[in-house]
Design a protein around this motif. Structure first.
Motif, PDB file in Angstrom:
ATOM      1  N   ASP A  98      22.414  45.330 -31.862  1.00  0.00           N
ATOM      2  CA  ASP A  98      23.178  45.196 -30.614  1.00  0.00           C
ATOM      3  C   ASP A  98      22.244  45.016 -29.416  1.00  0.00           C
ATOM      4  OD1 ASP A  98      25.737  45.267 -31.642  1.00  0.00           O
ATOM      5  OD2 ASP A  98      25.856  47.440 -31.585  1.00  0.00           O
ATOM      6  N   GLU A  99      21.151  45.787 -29.397  1.00  0.00           N
ATOM      7  CA  GLU A  99      20.196  45.639 -28.303  1.00  0.00           C
ATOM      8  C   GLU A  99      19.569  44.246 -28.316  1.00  0.00           C
ATOM      9  OE1 GLU A  99      20.178  47.897 -26.103  1.00  0.00           O
ATOM     10  OE2 GLU A  99      21.449  49.146 -27.359  1.00  0.00           O
ATOM     11  N   LEU A 100      19.251  43.741 -29.528  1.00  0.00           N
ATOM     12  CA  LEU A 100      18.661  42.408 -29.634  1.00  0.00           C
ATOM     13  C   LEU A 100      19.639  41.341 -29.150  1.00  0.00           C
ATOM     14  CD1 LEU A 100      16.228  40.736 -30.545  1.00  0.00           C
ATOM     15  CD2 LEU A 100      17.227  40.679 -32.841  1.00  0.00           C
ATOM     16  N   THR A 101      20.920  41.573 -29.389  1.00  0.00           N
ATOM     17  CA  THR A 101      21.939  40.641 -28.910  1.00  0.00           C
ATOM     18  C   THR A 101      21.913  40.550 -27.392  1.00  0.00           C
ATOM     19  OG1 THR A 101      23.362  41.080 -30.808  1.00  0.00           O
ATOM     20  CG2 THR A 101      24.415  40.164 -28.853  1.00  0.00           C
ATOM     21  N   PHE A 102      21.751  41.696 -26.725  1.00  0.00           N
ATOM     22  CA  PHE A 102      21.681  41.704 -25.269  1.00  0.00           C
ATOM     23  C   PHE A 102      20.415  41.021 -24.761  1.00  0.00           C
ATOM     24  CE2 PHE A 102      24.729  45.308 -25.530  1.00  0.00           C
ATOM     25  CZ  PHE A 102      25.700  44.771 -24.701  1.00  0.00           C
TER      26      PHE A 102
ATOM     27  N   PRO B 202      21.757  36.494 -23.244  1.00  0.00           N
ATOM     28  CA  PRO B 202      21.546  36.079 -21.854  1.00  0.00           C
ATOM     29  C   PRO B 202      20.336  35.160 -21.672  1.00  0.00           C
ATOM     30  CG  PRO B 202      22.041  38.411 -21.972  1.00  0.00           C
ATOM     31  CD  PRO B 202      21.825  37.958 -23.382  1.00  0.00           C
ATOM     32  N   LEU B 203      19.262  35.411 -22.428  1.00  0.00           N
ATOM     33  CA  LEU B 203      18.095  34.540 -22.323  1.00  0.00           C
ATOM     34  C   LEU B 203      18.433  33.113 -22.739  1.00  0.00           C
ATOM     35  CD1 LEU B 203      14.970  36.515 -23.608  1.00  0.00           C
ATOM     36  CD2 LEU B 203      15.344  35.524 -21.355  1.00  0.00           C
ATOM     37  N   LEU B 204      19.123  32.987 -23.865  1.00  0.00           N
ATOM     38  CA  LEU B 204      19.499  31.667 -24.352  1.00  0.00           C
ATOM     39  C   LEU B 204      20.433  30.973 -23.370  1.00  0.00           C
ATOM     40  CD1 LEU B 204      19.538  29.537 -26.602  1.00  0.00           C
ATOM     41  CD2 LEU B 204      21.381  30.833 -27.701  1.00  0.00           C
TER      42      LEU B 204
ATOM     43  N   ASN C 132      14.597  32.869 -13.224  1.00  0.00           N
ATOM     44  CA  ASN C 132      15.703  33.741 -13.604  1.00  0.00           C
ATOM     45  C   ASN C 132      15.586  34.159 -15.071  1.00  0.00           C
ATOM     46  OD1 ASN C 132      18.147  35.132 -13.591  1.00  0.00           O
ATOM     47  ND2 ASN C 132      19.344  33.295 -13.969  1.00  0.00           N
ATOM     48  N   GLY C 133      15.294  33.189 -15.921  1.00  0.00           N
ATOM     49  CA  GLY C 133      15.146  33.485 -17.339  1.00  0.00           C
ATOM     50  C   GLY C 133      13.984  34.411 -17.622  1.00  0.00           C
ATOM     51  N   VAL C 134      12.882  34.231 -16.875  1.00  0.00           N
ATOM     52  CA  VAL C 134      11.703  35.079 -17.071  1.00  0.00           C
ATOM     53  C   VAL C 134      12.004  36.517 -16.674  1.00  0.00           C
ATOM     54  CG1 VAL C 134       9.309  35.467 -16.379  1.00  0.00           C
ATOM     55  CG2 VAL C 134      10.149  33.133 -16.722  1.00  0.00           C
ATOM     56  N   LEU C 135      12.639  36.690 -15.498  1.00  0.00           N
ATOM     57  CA  LEU C 135      12.944  38.034 -15.024  1.00  0.00           C
ATOM     58  C   LEU C 135      13.968  38.730 -15.907  1.00  0.00           C
ATOM     59  CD1 LEU C 135      13.056  37.460 -11.152  1.00  0.00           C
ATOM     60  CD2 LEU C 135      11.327  38.696 -12.462  1.00  0.00           C
ATOM     61  N   TYR C 136      15.012  37.983 -16.284  1.00  0.00           N
ATOM     62  CA  TYR C 136      16.006  38.611 -17.157  1.00  0.00           C
ATOM     63  C   TYR C 136      15.397  38.888 -18.535  1.00  0.00           C
ATOM     64  CZ  TYR C 136      20.551  40.046 -18.776  1.00  0.00           C
ATOM     65  OH  TYR C 136      21.590  40.811 -19.245  1.00  0.00           O
ATOM     66  N   GLY C 137      14.481  38.027 -18.957  1.00  0.00           N
ATOM     67  CA  GLY C 137      13.810  38.258 -20.230  1.00  0.00           C
ATOM     68  C   GLY C 137      12.964  39.516 -20.204  1.00  0.00           C
ATOM     69  N   THR C 138      12.333  39.790 -19.075  1.00  0.00           N
ATOM     70  CA  THR C 138      11.551  41.025 -18.942  1.00  0.00           C
ATOM     71  C   THR C 138      12.459  42.245 -19.028  1.00  0.00           C
ATOM     72  OG1 THR C 138       9.977  39.857 -17.515  1.00  0.00           O
ATOM     73  CG2 THR C 138       9.935  42.265 -17.467  1.00  0.00           C
ATOM     74  N   PHE C 139      13.578  42.182 -18.328  1.00  0.00           N
ATOM     75  CA  PHE C 139      14.574  43.255 -18.394  1.00  0.00           C
ATOM     76  C   PHE C 139      15.071  43.437 -19.828  1.00  0.00           C
ATOM     77  CE2 PHE C 139      19.323  43.602 -18.408  1.00  0.00           C
ATOM     78  CZ  PHE C 139      19.419  44.962 -18.158  1.00  0.00           C
ATOM     79  N   ALA C 140      15.384  42.326 -20.485  1.00  0.00           N
ATOM     80  CA  ALA C 140      15.911  42.398 -21.849  1.00  0.00           C
ATOM     81  C   ALA C 140      14.860  42.859 -22.844  1.00  0.00           C
ATOM     82  CB  ALA C 140      16.445  41.023 -22.253  1.00  0.00           C
ATOM     83  N   ALA C 141      13.594  42.487 -22.601  1.00  0.00           N
ATOM     84  CA  ALA C 141      12.531  42.914 -23.515  1.00  0.00           C
ATOM     85  C   ALA C 141      12.370  44.431 -23.501  1.00  0.00           C
ATOM     86  CB  ALA C 141      11.218  42.241 -23.130  1.00  0.00           C
ATOM     87  N   GLY C 142      12.453  45.029 -22.312  1.00  0.00           N
ATOM     88  CA  GLY C 142      12.390  46.481 -22.243  1.00  0.00           C
ATOM     89  C   GLY C 142      13.537  47.124 -23.000  1.00  0.00           C
ATOM     90  N   ASN C 143      14.703  46.518 -22.895  1.00  0.00           N
ATOM     91  CA  ASN C 143      15.879  46.996 -23.603  1.00  0.00           C
ATOM     92  C   ASN C 143      15.670  46.942 -25.122  1.00  0.00           C
ATOM     93  OD1 ASN C 143      18.482  47.805 -24.133  1.00  0.00           O
ATOM     94  ND2 ASN C 143      19.457  45.956 -23.373  1.00  0.00           N
ATOM     95  N   MET C 144      15.159  45.815 -25.593  1.00  0.00           N
ATOM     96  CA  MET C 144      14.983  45.626 -27.030  1.00  0.00           C
ATOM     97  C   MET C 144      13.913  46.545 -27.594  1.00  0.00           C
ATOM     98  SD  MET C 144      13.843  42.205 -29.133  1.00  0.00           S
ATOM     99  CE  MET C 144      12.196  42.285 -28.419  1.00  0.00           C
TER     100      MET C 144
END
Length: 430
Positions: A166-170, A174-176, A267-279
């Motif tokens: 589920d975390e990987l989905t988040f 959004p990154l894709l 936008n993708g880079v910043l959201y990717g950083t947020f999502a990477a911490g989540n994952m």
């Protein structure tokens, strides 16, 4: 969805002997439903940001974009529990086949209307069935693990694996969606989301051998009490609304921030950083056998999330925002996983699928409200004002959590053994 976490000493002490992810993934036939299931899960993570980016592009307004996305999110939140109940009663295939077709058609209709600059009310009309028909694949995958494993020690590992998935989905969704909308075409996110839903949903539904039987559900004479009757579930719903406010607020505000500095591609880079911490924190949390009670972990973790989210509005540089986004992401996964762990302790087995869909719906509803409010703030106030939404959402949820934390304690009463969706057997009532 539950992690390997437990507050029972006998289980905590056996952490070293607990089966690992590798052994779980070698389960015969698991990949036949995991791969299409992962594809079919993406709509939940892709849908909101795809709508925001497309509608903002065609209308020039983050307020309109947030409102359209909010209608989808509210529809998703309201219909998710009913989707779970229908799967219990009639079987997953019976729900998925019409559901993915409706979602694909309505999603593509919404895309065409947005590109045609249709009035906002027309987008709302298309958004309702788009959100209502999002397939609830996560709870269905968990039910299939129950069919494959049935009492195996790997069940605990499977629960943790689903939390990580589920975390990987988040992360991926959004990154894709962001990459497609900014680098290919503003409509590419929604089109891809619809295609993944159709392909992944149909392939997942086609795996008949792992689908839970509906015979027991159709003929059992066991009274089914709603998960909402459990006080702790209602507290967790508020908690997950706050988490949804982070996702929604971040999606709108990061897009607005990068556009304001003339670098929409960031936008993708910043959201990717947020999502990477989540994952990353999700993987770590799912692999740990905790000795601290989940109630305490949720309080501490959620306080950290609220504190980190409270600093977002003051970030005025890409580097600072990336650092804070990473920290916020790292705080989200523990809160999510621990919340789902508490469901295992609070809710009888026969109502857990419904409980999971209520929590999933709460995230969607919080996200929907957040994109609406954040979009209005970005339009009417200063750039970055939308970041106030994650701060407010998490602080309000934290206050509720602190005030009602006693309701998160499991009460001894009825116990139910579940073997997946459609398999409920009451075994004892104290």
């Amino acid at each position: 969805m539950a992690s390997t976490v437990t507050h029972e000493p006998s289980k905590d002490s056996s952490a070293a002997s607990r089966p690992g992810y590798g052994q779980l993934l070698r389960t015969r036939g698991a990949w036949t439903f995991l791969v299409p299931g992962f594809a079919a899960r993406q709509p939940f993570a892709m849908l909101t940001i795809s709508i925001v980016l497309l509608v903002q592009h065609t209308t020039g307004s983050y307020g309109a974009a947030g409102a359209a996305a909010a209608v989808t999110g509210v529809s998703m939140a309201l219909f998710a529990p009913y989707s779970g109940r229908l799967a219990d009663r009639y079987g997953q295939r019976a729900v998925l086949f019409p559901g993915v077709l409706v979602h694909t058609v309505s999603g593509l209709t919404l895309t065409v209307l947005a590109l045609a600059h249709a009035p906002l009310w027309a987008l709302f009309v298309a958004a309702v069935p788009t959100g209502a028909s999002v397939p609830q694949v996560g709870p269905m995958v968990r039910a299939r693990w129950g069919v494959k494993l049935q009492g195996s020690p790997l069940m605990t590992t499977a629960a943790a694996f689903e939390s990580v998935t589920d975390e990987l989905t988040f992360v991926v969704g959004p990154l894709l969606a962001t990459a497609l909308c900014t680098a290919v075409d503003p409509a590419a996110g929604l089109v891809t989301e619809a295609a993944l839903t159709l392909l992944g949903g149909l392939l997942f539904a086609a795996q008949k051998s792992t689908q839970p039987s509906v015979t027991a559900a159709g003929h059992a004479r066991v009274e089914h009490a709603s998960a909402l009757r459990v006080p702790g579930v209602r507290v967790l719903i508020v908690t997950f609304l706050g988490i949804g406010s982070v996702f929604g607020g971040m999606q709108v505000s990061l897009a607005a921030f990068t556009e304001s500095i003339g670098e929409p591609g960031l936008n993708g880079v910043l959201y990717g950083t947020f999502a990477a911490g989540n994952m990353l924190s999700g993987i770590a949390c799912g692999a740990i056998a905790w000795k601290v009670a989940p109630q305490r972990r949720l309080l501490v973790g959620y306080a950290a999330l609220a504190l980190a989210a409270s600093g977002l509005w003051a970030a005025h540089s890409v580097l600072v925002l990336a650092g804070l986004g990473l920290l916020v992401g790292m705080c989200i996964a523990p809160a999510l996983i621990t919340g789902y762990t508490l469901v295992e302790n609070l809710v009888p087995a026969g109502a857990r699928t419904e409980a999971f869909t209520w929590l999933t719906g709460a995230v969607a509803l919080g996200q929907a409200a957040a994109v609406t409010v954040a979009g209005q703030l970005e339009d009417r106030l200063w750039g970055g004002a939308g970041f106030l939404v994650p701060m407010a959402g998490t602080l309000l949820a934290l206050a509720t959590l602190l005030a009602l934390r006693s309701r998160l304690m499991a009460r001894s009463g009825s116990r139910t053994v579940a073997r997946g969706v459609g398999h409920r057997m009451p075994v004892a009532v104290d």
